[in-house]
Scaffold this motif. Sequence first.
Motif, PDB file in Angstrom:
ATOM      1  N   ILE A   6      45.796  53.250  45.512  1.00  0.00           N
ATOM      2  CA  ILE A   6      45.639  54.138  44.386  1.00  0.00           C
ATOM      3  C   ILE A   6      46.737  53.936  43.256  1.00  0.00           C
ATOM      4  O   ILE A   6      47.842  54.356  43.890  1.00  0.00           O
ATOM      5  N   THR A   7      46.497  53.892  42.175  1.00  0.00           N
ATOM      6  CA  THR A   7      47.531  53.792  41.267  1.00  0.00           C
ATOM      7  C   THR A   7      47.168  54.096  40.057  1.00  0.00           C
ATOM      8  O   THR A   7      46.021  54.382  39.588  1.00  0.00           O
ATOM      9  N   TRP A   8      48.155  54.350  38.857  1.00  0.00           N
ATOM     10  CA  TRP A   8      47.551  54.768  37.453  1.00  0.00           C
ATOM     11  C   TRP A   8      47.390  53.292  36.867  1.00  0.00           C
ATOM     12  O   TRP A   8      48.287  52.312  36.915  1.00  0.00           O
ATOM     13  N   ILE A   9      46.136  53.169  36.379  1.00  0.00           N
ATOM     14  CA  ILE A   9      45.984  51.998  35.792  1.00  0.00           C
ATOM     15  C   ILE A   9      45.930  52.196  34.198  1.00  0.00           C
ATOM     16  O   ILE A   9      45.650  53.358  33.759  1.00  0.00           O
ATOM     17  N   SER A  10      46.067  51.089  33.421  1.00  0.00           N
ATOM     18  CA  SER A  10      45.960  51.305  31.910  1.00  0.00           C
ATOM     19  C   SER A  10      44.933  50.515  31.361  1.00  0.00           C
ATOM     20  O   SER A  10      44.726  50.581  29.839  1.00  0.00           O
ATOM     21  N   LYS A  11      43.896  49.833  32.039  1.00  0.00           N
ATOM     22  CA  LYS A  11      42.834  49.162  31.240  1.00  0.00           C
ATOM     23  C   LYS A  11      41.832  49.179  32.457  1.00  0.00           C
ATOM     24  O   LYS A  11      41.827  49.122  33.544  1.00  0.00           O
ATOM     25  N   PHE A  12      40.406  48.979  31.796  1.00  0.00           N
ATOM     26  CA  PHE A  12      39.331  48.500  32.753  1.00  0.00           C
ATOM     27  C   PHE A  12      38.654  47.365  32.082  1.00  0.00           C
ATOM     28  O   PHE A  12      38.931  46.773  30.950  1.00  0.00           O
ATOM     29  N   LEU A  13      37.759  46.634  33.018  1.00  0.00           N
ATOM     30  CA  LEU A  13      37.013  45.404  32.665  1.00  0.00           C
ATOM     31  C   LEU A  13      35.707  45.879  32.455  1.00  0.00           C
ATOM     32  O   LEU A  13      35.162  46.044  33.459  1.00  0.00           O
ATOM     33  N   LEU A  14      35.223  45.656  31.346  1.00  0.00           N
ATOM     34  CA  LEU A  14      33.825  45.604  31.094  1.00  0.00           C
ATOM     35  C   LEU A  14      32.968  44.472  31.270  1.00  0.00           C
ATOM     36  O   LEU A  14      33.143  43.129  30.364  1.00  0.00           O
ATOM     37  N   LEU A  15      32.007  44.321  32.410  1.00  0.00           N
ATOM     38  CA  LEU A  15      31.781  42.957  32.797  1.00  0.00           C
ATOM     39  C   LEU A  15      30.483  42.693  31.948  1.00  0.00           C
ATOM     40  O   LEU A  15      30.031  41.486  31.935  1.00  0.00           O
ATOM     41  N   GLY A  16      29.687  43.551  31.250  1.00  0.00           N
ATOM     42  CA  GLY A  16      28.628  43.256  30.461  1.00  0.00           C
ATOM     43  C   GLY A  16      27.453  42.860  31.109  1.00  0.00           C
ATOM     44  O   GLY A  16      27.226  43.215  32.328  1.00  0.00           O
ATOM     45  N   PHE A  17      26.868  41.740  30.720  1.00  0.00           N
ATOM     46  CA  PHE A  17      25.536  41.327  31.065  1.00  0.00           C
ATOM     47  C   PHE A  17      25.700  40.181  31.848  1.00  0.00           C
ATOM     48  O   PHE A  17      24.743  40.014  32.824  1.00  0.00           O
ATOM     49  N   SER A  18      26.298  39.089  31.357  1.00  0.00           N
ATOM     50  CA  SER A  18      26.328  37.982  32.151  1.00  0.00           C
ATOM     51  C   SER A  18      27.650  37.338  31.952  1.00  0.00           C
ATOM     52  O   SER A  18      28.359  37.306  31.137  1.00  0.00           O
TER      53      SER A  18
END
Length: 310
Positions: A6-18
Motif C-alpha cells: 500500500i502506497t501513495w499513488i500519483s496516477k491510474f491507468l484507464l484500460l478502456g475497451f480494447s
Amino acid sequence: MEPGNITWISKFLLLGFSETPELQPLIFGLFLSMYLITVFGNLLIILAVSSDSRLHTPMYFFLANLSFVDICFTSTAVPKMLWNIQTQSKVITYEDCIAQMNFFITFAGMDDFLLSVMAYDRFVAICHPLQYLVIMNPRLCGLLVLVSWITSVLHSLVHTSMVLQLSFCTQAEIPHFFCELNQMIQLACSDTFFNNLVMYFAAMLLAGGPLVGILYSYSKIVSTIIGISSAQGKYKAFSTCVSHLLVVSLFFCTSLGVYLSSAATQSSQSNATASVMYTVVTPMLNPFIYSLRNRDLKVVLKRITGISLM
C-alpha cells in the motif's frame, strides 16, 4: 493485502475497451462522432429555447437545463478517453481521476433529478391544466433546478471525500474508460465497508426516489388521459409527454441494465461497454427525441439551421 503493497499513488491507468491496436482508430472515430453530435445537438436545443419567446415555458426551461447537463455529463468522460487513444497513453493523474469522478456523479445526479422534475411538470400540465401557469411559476421552476444542483453537488462531495480517505495499491488499473465510483472503491486496499454502504444507500435514495416520483406522476397522467372522452384529446395530451417518457426509459433502463449486468457477470469489460449506453448514447439521442416529436421546437430549429426536420 499486505501493508507493504500500500502506497501513495500519483496516477491510474484507464484500460478502456480494447487492447487491440487495430481497433483504436475505429473506437476513436466512433466516440468522436457521437461526442460531436451530442454537443452540437444539445447546443441547438439550448439555442432554440433561449432565442424564441414561444419556447419560454417551464417545459422548455427544464429541457434546456437537461441539454446543458447532458453536454457536461458526456464531457466528463469522453474527451479524456479520446485524448488517451490519440496519445496512446492510458494514464490519468490521481487528482484528475478524483475530479472526473466528482463531476460525473454530479451530472449523473442532475440528469436523474431533472427527469423527475420534468415528469412533475407534465403531471401538472395534464392533470391540472387550468392551474399550470400558477403552479409552475418561474420562481418554482428556478427553485426546483437550484435544489437539484445543490443535492447533486452535496451527494458527489460525500462520495468524493470518502474516496479521498482510501488507500490504493501500486496496481492501479481501472478496467473502464473513466474513473467510476464503484471501480475506484474496488481498487482500494483499505476497508471500503462504509463506502459501499453509502454508495448503495445513496443509489436507493437519490435514484429510487426520483424514479418513484416519475412512476407516480405517469400513473396519474395515464389515469387522466383515460378519463378524456375524445380520441383527439387523448392523443394531444399523450403527445406532450411521449418524448420525456422515451428519454426516461432510455436513461433508467440503460443505467439499471449496467448495474444488473455488473452484478450478474462480474466482467469489467462488459460493464464499460454497457456504460456507454447511458453516458454517451442517451445524451446523444435526447435532442433527436425531443426535436422530432415536438412541432414548436422543429419550427425554431428549422429557422436556426435552415434544415427541415421530418
